[in-house]
Design a protein around this motif. Structure first.
Motif, PDB file in Angstrom:
ATOM      1  N   TRP A   1       0.828  -1.200   0.000  1.00 44.97           N
ATOM      2  CA  TRP A   1       0.000   0.000   0.000  1.00 44.97           C
ATOM      3  C   TRP A   1       0.864   1.252   0.000  1.00 44.97           C
ATOM      4  N   ARG A   2       1.912   1.272   0.836  1.00 48.69           N
ATOM      5  CA  ARG A   2       2.814   2.426   0.886  1.00 48.69           C
ATOM      6  C   ARG A   2       3.590   2.569  -0.419  1.00 48.69           C
ATOM      7  N   GLY A   3       3.991   1.473  -1.006  1.00 48.74           N
ATOM      8  CA  GLY A   3       4.688   1.527  -2.282  1.00 48.74           C
ATOM      9  C   GLY A   3       3.813   2.110  -3.371  1.00 48.74           C
ATOM     10  N   GLN A   4       2.557   1.736  -3.379  1.00 48.93           N
ATOM     11  CA  GLN A   4       1.612   2.279  -4.360  1.00 48.93           C
ATOM     12  C   GLN A   4       1.439   3.779  -4.155  1.00 48.93           C
ATOM     13  N   GLN A   5       1.385   4.240  -2.912  1.00 45.53           N
ATOM     14  CA  GLN A   5       1.287   5.668  -2.634  1.00 45.53           C
ATOM     15  C   GLN A   5       2.540   6.399  -3.114  1.00 45.53           C
ATOM     16  N   ASN A   6       3.705   5.819  -2.907  1.00 39.43           N
ATOM     17  CA  ASN A   6       4.951   6.450  -3.336  1.00 39.43           C
ATOM     18  C   ASN A   6       5.017   6.559  -4.849  1.00 39.43           C
ATOM     19  N   VAL A   7       4.617   5.525  -5.553  1.00 45.80           N
ATOM     20  CA  VAL A   7       4.618   5.571  -7.014  1.00 45.80           C
ATOM     21  C   VAL A   7       3.648   6.640  -7.507  1.00 45.80           C
ATOM     22  N   ARG A   8       2.490   6.713  -6.891  1.00 44.06           N
ATOM     23  CA  ARG A   8       1.505   7.729  -7.272  1.00 44.06           C
ATOM     24  C   ARG A   8       2.061   9.132  -7.036  1.00 44.06           C
ATOM     25  N   ALA A   9       2.786   9.340  -5.929  1.00 44.63           N
ATOM     26  CA  ALA A   9       3.372  10.651  -5.640  1.00 44.63           C
ATOM     27  C   ALA A   9       4.440  11.011  -6.672  1.00 44.63           C
ATOM     28  N   VAL A  10       5.254  10.062  -7.082  1.00 51.62           N
ATOM     29  CA  VAL A  10       6.289  10.320  -8.082  1.00 51.62           C
ATOM     30  C   VAL A  10       5.645  10.674  -9.420  1.00 51.62           C
ATOM     31  N   VAL A  11       4.610   9.952  -9.812  1.00 49.96           N
ATOM     32  CA  VAL A  11       3.931  10.222 -11.077  1.00 49.96           C
ATOM     33  C   VAL A  11       3.273  11.602 -11.043  1.00 49.96           C
ATOM     34  N   ASP A  12       2.625  11.949  -9.933  1.00 49.07           N
ATOM     35  CA  ASP A  12       1.994  13.273  -9.817  1.00 49.07           C
ATOM     36  C   ASP A  12       3.030  14.383  -9.899  1.00 49.07           C
ATOM     37  N   ASP A  13       4.164  14.213  -9.230  1.00 48.21           N
ATOM     38  CA  ASP A  13       5.225  15.211  -9.275  1.00 48.21           C
ATOM     39  C   ASP A  13       5.763  15.368 -10.699  1.00 48.21           C
ATOM     40  N   PHE A  14       5.946  14.266 -11.390  1.00 44.44           N
ATOM     41  CA  PHE A  14       6.436  14.309 -12.764  1.00 44.44           C
ATOM     42  C   PHE A  14       5.441  15.026 -13.675  1.00 44.44           C
ATOM     43  N   GLU A  15       4.151  14.772 -13.483  1.00 41.23           N
ATOM     44  CA  GLU A  15       3.129  15.449 -14.285  1.00 41.23           C
ATOM     45  C   GLU A  15       3.122  16.953 -14.021  1.00 41.23           C
ATOM     46  N   LYS A  16       3.300  17.361 -12.759  1.00 38.90           N
ATOM     47  CA  LYS A  16       3.360  18.786 -12.431  1.00 38.90           C
ATOM     48  C   LYS A  16       4.562  19.439 -13.093  1.00 38.90           C
ATOM     49  N   LYS A  17       5.694  18.767 -13.120  1.00 38.65           N
ATOM     50  CA  LYS A  17       6.890  19.318 -13.762  1.00 38.65           C
ATOM     51  C   LYS A  17       6.684  19.453 -15.265  1.00 38.65           C
ATOM     52  N   ILE A  18       6.044  18.490 -15.882  1.00 33.74           N
ATOM     53  CA  ILE A  18       5.773  18.564 -17.318  1.00 33.74           C
ATOM     54  C   ILE A  18       4.833  19.730 -17.621  1.00 33.74           C
ATOM     55  N   GLU A  19       3.782  19.897 -16.829  1.00 32.13           N
ATOM     56  CA  GLU A  19       2.859  21.017 -17.027  1.00 32.13           C
ATOM     57  C   GLU A  19       3.576  22.347 -16.863  1.00 32.13           C
ATOM     58  N   TYR A  20       4.431  22.460 -15.877  1.00 33.31           N
ATOM     59  CA  TYR A  20       5.174  23.699 -15.628  1.00 33.31           C
ATOM     60  C   TYR A  20       6.072  24.016 -16.819  1.00 33.31           C
ATOM     61  N   LEU A  21       6.773  23.015 -17.316  1.00 31.76           N
ATOM     62  CA  LEU A  21       7.661  23.236 -18.447  1.00 31.76           C
ATOM     63  C   LEU A  21       6.882  23.591 -19.707  1.00 31.76           C
ATOM     64  N   GLN A  22       5.732  22.988 -19.918  1.00 25.78           N
ATOM     65  CA  GLN A  22       4.919  23.291 -21.092  1.00 25.78           C
ATOM     66  C   GLN A  22       4.377  24.715 -21.031  1.00 25.78           C
ATOM     67  N   LYS A  23       3.995  25.200 -19.860  1.00 26.29           N
ATOM     68  CA  LYS A  23       3.476  26.563 -19.715  1.00 26.29           C
ATOM     69  C   LYS A  23       4.574  27.596 -19.930  1.00 26.29           C
ATOM     70  N   ASN A  24       5.774  27.331 -19.459  1.00 23.39           N
ATOM     71  CA  ASN A  24       6.863  28.310 -19.543  1.00 23.39           C
ATOM     72  C   ASN A  24       7.582  28.298 -20.883  1.00 23.39           C
ATOM     73  N   ASN A  25       7.404  27.314 -21.699  1.00 20.06           N
ATOM     74  CA  ASN A  25       8.076  27.226 -22.989  1.00 20.06           C
ATOM     75  C   ASN A  25       7.237  27.741 -24.140  1.00 20.06           C
ATOM     76  N   LYS A  26       6.022  28.203 -23.869  1.00 22.07           N
ATOM     77  CA  LYS A  26       5.169  28.745 -24.930  1.00 22.07           C
ATOM     78  C   LYS A  26       5.695  30.123 -25.328  1.00 22.07           C
ATOM     79  N   LEU A  27       5.809  30.340 -26.605  1.00 17.87           N
ATOM     80  CA  LEU A  27       6.302  31.637 -27.102  1.00 17.87           C
ATOM     81  C   LEU A  27       5.202  32.465 -27.672  1.00 17.87           C
TER      82      LEU A  27
END
Length: 68
Positions: free
Chosen positions: A42-68
């Motif tokens: 259960w804890r491992g599943q929570q950790n994987v979910r947290a890593v995936v959510d963090d990665f998605e937030k970083k991708i969204e941030y990079l996509q917003k800041n790279n628009k010209l």
């Protein structure tokens, strides 16, 4: 391990006090082990979910800041 404990408790509850105690101890160790295994999954599943959510937030941030 719990299965062996249950068998010892079932067959030796009247015949041998020490085998009955051994069965109870084995059952308890098996139970605790299975609970620990379930909790770690259960804890491992929570950790994987947290890593995936963090990665998605970083991708969204990079996509917003790279628009010209």
């Amino acid at each position: 391990l719990s299965g062996v404990g249950i068998v010892l408790i079932y067959f030796f509850h009247d015949k041998s006090f020490w085998l009955n105690i051994l069965g109870i101890v084995l059952f308890a160790i098996g139970f605790i082990g299975m609970m620990l295994f379930g909790y770690s999954g259960w804890r491992g599943q929570q950790n994987v979910r947290a890593v995936v959510d963090d990665f998605e937030k970083k991708i969204e941030y990079l996509q917003k800041n790279n628009k010209l």
